[in-house]
Motif scaffolding. Structure first.
Motif, PDB file in Angstrom:
ATOM      1  N   GLN A 192     -15.221   8.718   5.580  1.00  0.00           N
ATOM      2  CA  GLN A 192     -14.396   9.009   6.625  1.00  0.00           C
ATOM      3  C   GLN A 192     -14.067   8.114   7.663  1.00  0.00           C
ATOM      4  O   GLN A 192     -13.032   7.806   8.319  1.00  0.00           O
ATOM      5  CB  GLN A 192     -15.108  10.306   7.375  1.00  0.00           C
ATOM      6  N   ALA A 193     -15.031   7.225   8.091  1.00  0.00           N
ATOM      7  CA  ALA A 193     -14.863   6.024   9.001  1.00  0.00           C
ATOM      8  C   ALA A 193     -13.970   4.995   8.449  1.00  0.00           C
ATOM      9  O   ALA A 193     -12.827   4.645   9.202  1.00  0.00           O
ATOM     10  CB  ALA A 193     -16.237   5.550   9.408  1.00  0.00           C
ATOM     11  N   TYR A 194     -13.982   4.805   7.036  1.00  0.00           N
ATOM     12  CA  TYR A 194     -13.071   3.838   6.562  1.00  0.00           C
ATOM     13  C   TYR A 194     -11.620   4.373   6.550  1.00  0.00           C
ATOM     14  O   TYR A 194     -10.593   3.546   6.954  1.00  0.00           O
ATOM     15  CB  TYR A 194     -13.600   3.701   5.118  1.00  0.00           C
ATOM     16  N   ASP A 195     -11.400   5.513   6.045  1.00  0.00           N
ATOM     17  CA  ASP A 195     -10.223   6.383   6.049  1.00  0.00           C
ATOM     18  C   ASP A 195      -9.541   6.179   7.498  1.00  0.00           C
ATOM     19  O   ASP A 195      -8.482   5.988   7.632  1.00  0.00           O
ATOM     20  CB  ASP A 195     -10.130   7.534   5.512  1.00  0.00           C
ATOM     21  N   SER A 196     -10.075   6.396   8.390  1.00  0.00           N
ATOM     22  CA  SER A 196      -9.578   6.566   9.686  1.00  0.00           C
ATOM     23  C   SER A 196      -9.224   5.130  10.131  1.00  0.00           C
ATOM     24  O   SER A 196      -8.235   4.935  10.887  1.00  0.00           O
ATOM     25  CB  SER A 196     -10.548   7.134  10.739  1.00  0.00           C
ATOM     26  N   ALA A 197     -10.097   4.234   9.933  1.00  0.00           N
ATOM     27  CA  ALA A 197      -9.986   2.779  10.433  1.00  0.00           C
ATOM     28  C   ALA A 197      -8.551   2.441   9.525  1.00  0.00           C
ATOM     29  O   ALA A 197      -7.627   1.540  10.112  1.00  0.00           O
ATOM     30  CB  ALA A 197     -10.931   1.896  10.268  1.00  0.00           C
ATOM     31  N   TYR A 198      -8.470   2.653   8.351  1.00  0.00           N
ATOM     32  CA  TYR A 198      -7.581   2.037   7.518  1.00  0.00           C
ATOM     33  C   TYR A 198      -6.136   2.621   7.962  1.00  0.00           C
ATOM     34  O   TYR A 198      -5.228   1.904   8.100  1.00  0.00           O
ATOM     35  CB  TYR A 198      -7.748   2.641   6.055  1.00  0.00           C
ATOM     36  N   ARG A 199      -6.254   4.033   8.299  1.00  0.00           N
ATOM     37  CA  ARG A 199      -4.764   4.578   8.870  1.00  0.00           C
ATOM     38  C   ARG A 199      -4.316   4.002  10.301  1.00  0.00           C
ATOM     39  O   ARG A 199      -3.122   3.552  10.322  1.00  0.00           O
ATOM     40  CB  ARG A 199      -4.964   6.185   8.864  1.00  0.00           C
ATOM     41  N   ARG A 200      -5.301   3.702  10.774  1.00  0.00           N
ATOM     42  CA  ARG A 200      -4.946   3.182  12.226  1.00  0.00           C
ATOM     43  C   ARG A 200      -4.536   1.598  12.153  1.00  0.00           C
ATOM     44  O   ARG A 200      -3.630   1.212  12.839  1.00  0.00           O
ATOM     45  CB  ARG A 200      -6.092   3.274  13.231  1.00  0.00           C
ATOM     46  N   LEU A 201      -5.066   0.995  11.385  1.00  0.00           N
ATOM     47  CA  LEU A 201      -4.784  -0.305  11.063  1.00  0.00           C
ATOM     48  C   LEU A 201      -3.324  -0.513  10.623  1.00  0.00           C
ATOM     49  O   LEU A 201      -2.377  -1.429  11.184  1.00  0.00           O
ATOM     50  CB  LEU A 201      -5.793  -1.003   9.826  1.00  0.00           C
ATOM     51  N   PHE A 202      -3.096   0.105   9.505  1.00  0.00           N
ATOM     52  CA  PHE A 202      -1.708  -0.021   9.028  1.00  0.00           C
ATOM     53  C   PHE A 202      -0.429   0.613   9.875  1.00  0.00           C
ATOM     54  O   PHE A 202       0.569   0.183   9.818  1.00  0.00           O
ATOM     55  CB  PHE A 202      -1.794   0.356   7.413  1.00  0.00           C
ATOM     56  N   ALA A 203      -0.854   1.630  10.580  1.00  0.00           N
ATOM     57  CA  ALA A 203       0.073   2.378  11.398  1.00  0.00           C
ATOM     58  C   ALA A 203       0.380   1.302  12.703  1.00  0.00           C
ATOM     59  O   ALA A 203       1.268   1.052  12.822  1.00  0.00           O
ATOM     60  CB  ALA A 203      -0.541   3.681  12.086  1.00  0.00           C
ATOM     61  N   ARG A 204      -0.682   0.582  12.957  1.00  0.00           N
ATOM     62  CA  ARG A 204      -0.488  -0.468  13.939  1.00  0.00           C
ATOM     63  C   ARG A 204       0.427  -1.651  13.522  1.00  0.00           C
ATOM     64  O   ARG A 204       1.506  -2.188  14.037  1.00  0.00           O
ATOM     65  CB  ARG A 204      -1.690  -0.968  14.591  1.00  0.00           C
ATOM     66  N   LEU A 205       0.180  -1.884  12.278  1.00  0.00           N
ATOM     67  CA  LEU A 205       0.949  -3.058  11.642  1.00  0.00           C
ATOM     68  C   LEU A 205       2.271  -2.446  11.591  1.00  0.00           C
ATOM     69  O   LEU A 205       3.136  -3.455  11.595  1.00  0.00           O
ATOM     70  CB  LEU A 205       0.249  -3.618  10.143  1.00  0.00           C
ATOM     71  N   ASP A 206       2.520  -1.299  11.021  1.00  0.00           N
ATOM     72  CA  ASP A 206       3.884  -0.984  10.561  1.00  0.00           C
ATOM     73  C   ASP A 206       4.684  -1.075  12.281  1.00  0.00           C
ATOM     74  O   ASP A 206       6.013  -1.433  12.407  1.00  0.00           O
ATOM     75  CB  ASP A 206       4.011   0.461  10.288  1.00  0.00           C
ATOM     76  N   TRP A 207       4.027  -0.554  13.223  1.00  0.00           N
ATOM     77  CA  TRP A 207       4.499  -0.612  14.676  1.00  0.00           C
ATOM     78  C   TRP A 207       4.866  -1.956  15.175  1.00  0.00           C
ATOM     79  O   TRP A 207       5.752  -2.263  15.645  1.00  0.00           O
ATOM     80  CB  TRP A 207       3.445  -0.007  15.583  1.00  0.00           C
ATOM     81  N   LEU A 208       3.875  -3.150  14.810  1.00  0.00           N
ATOM     82  CA  LEU A 208       4.181  -4.358  15.051  1.00  0.00           C
ATOM     83  C   LEU A 208       5.239  -4.983  14.313  1.00  0.00           C
ATOM     84  O   LEU A 208       6.105  -5.623  14.915  1.00  0.00           O
ATOM     85  CB  LEU A 208       3.029  -5.221  14.663  1.00  0.00           C
ATOM     86  N   SER A 209       5.521  -4.549  13.140  1.00  0.00           N
ATOM     87  CA  SER A 209       6.666  -4.764  12.198  1.00  0.00           C
ATOM     88  C   SER A 209       7.789  -4.470  12.997  1.00  0.00           C
ATOM     89  O   SER A 209       9.029  -5.268  13.200  1.00  0.00           O
ATOM     90  CB  SER A 209       6.578  -4.288  10.780  1.00  0.00           C
ATOM     91  N   GLU A 210       7.994  -3.093  13.442  1.00  0.00           N
ATOM     92  CA  GLU A 210       9.260  -2.651  14.097  1.00  0.00           C
ATOM     93  C   GLU A 210       9.562  -3.463  15.299  1.00  0.00           C
ATOM     94  O   GLU A 210      10.779  -3.678  15.558  1.00  0.00           O
ATOM     95  CB  GLU A 210       9.130  -1.275  14.376  1.00  0.00           C
TER      96      GLU A 210
END
Length: 346
Positions: A192-210
């Protein structure tokens, strides 16, 4: 954190989410010396490891601002035990200026039995041998704003006053979800902790890409503190975080905007010339035995793409604003050529 030293390190705690210990030595070196430590050329020594992303921020900022003559630098080896970073790269395993084999000695000189992490970066008062600060986030801001009298001619303004609120806001998001987010993936103690961190990491990287698709730098049209903070994670992403920390939705090389942005910075004087890929890999894969018990250091990835054209000039921007690039890296500060340049030639 549960360890006693660290790059930002930690150990996996079963069932738990990774939590960083943010209790740093808050003493500041300022122009007016209000904490008892005034800015003074030659008085202090910056202790780093090129393996550590937090220390790498200080290395980059010191070079961009041209503080090499004012603030000498000690480079610890890429690996350490649970006690302390060590100066095993130096003859006899002793820092030639501080005269100590372990960074721990400088911490204990000021705080006997110091109970928290013996971390880099740290700034040490040479005359007393005592650590002054290890507050890495404040450290670079102070180098940018309190050490201005010692900046080189043409040094960039990495923390322009008119943009500080935006730089701080972007940096907070980047720290929470990216800089620290990769560690929250790697040291997660539950699915659960990994899944949450993983989602937040790549959501932020997508935001940074935009955000970076239409502008060359994170804030404004010049390099700022925010870019330094993001770069140190991106440059380690494929070598370490993608595999070792299981941040594996995409490699950096598979995220076109961020990959071009990272190459742009890497090829800018002050960034890529401070990076030691060999030390980076050796640190993570050797020190983190709970994640990599065999301590085998991978041969890859192929680094040659870091020197490919990035095309980001088309977005405009002035990397150093009204300033100019730093000159050549001073000989004592050069990354061993076999650690980076040779690897990039394949």
């Amino acid at each position: 954190m549960t360890d006693e030293v660290s790059t930002a390190g930690a150990y996996v705690t079963a069932g738990a989410e990774f939590t960083r210990d943010d209790r740093y030595i808050a003493t500041r070196i300022t122009a007016d010396g209000r904490d008892g430590y005034p800015v003074e050329a030659g008085r202090y020594r910056l202790v780093v490891s090129r393996a550590c992303p937090w220390a790498s921020r200080a290395v980059i900022v010191r070079r961009l601002l041209g503080l090499e003559d004012a603030l000498s630098m000690a480079v610890a080896g890429p690996t350490h035990d649970r006690r302390s970073w060590t100066f095993d790269l130096d003859p006899g395993g002793v820092d030639p200026v501080l005269g100590i084999p372990r960074l721990q000695d400088a911490y204990f000189a000021r705080f006997p039995g110091y109970p928290r992490g013996i971390t880099v970066p740290a700034i040490v008062d040479i005359a007393t041998g005592q650590v002054v600060t290890n507050d890495y986030a404040q450290m670079t801001l102070d180098l940018e704003t309190e050490w201005t009298a010692l900046h080189r001619p043409g040094a960039p303004d990495l923390y322009p006053e008119a943009m500080r609120a935006e730089i701080d806001a972007v940096s907070r998001d980047v720290f929470r979800d990216v800089n620290n987010g990769v560690y929250r993936c790697g040291f997660a103690g539950s699915q659960q902790a990994y899944d949450s961190a993983y989602r937040r990491l790549f959501a932020r990287l997508d935001w940074l890409s935009e955000r970076l698709a239409g502008q060359r730098y994170l804030v404004g049209d010049t390099i700022t503190e925010a870019d330094v903070r993001l770069f140190t994670t991106l440059v380690r992403f494929d070598s370490v975080y993608h595999g070792h920390f299981k941040a594996n939705r995409s490699k950096l090389t598979e995220m076109p905007v961020l990959w071009a942005y990272a190459r742009d910075l890497f090829q800018t004087p002050g960034f890529g010339d401070t990076v030691d890929f060999e030390d980076i890999k050796r640190h993570y894969y050797v020190v983190h035995e709970d994640i990599n018990p065999t301590r085998i250091v991978p041969q890859g990835p192929d680094l040659r793409g870091w020197l490919d054209p990035h095309g980001r000039e088309e977005l405009g921007g002035r990397p150093f604003g009204d300033g100019v690039p730093p000159g050549p890296v001073p000989e004592p500060d050069r990354v061993p050529v076999e650690h980076t340049a040779a690897a990039m030639r394949g």
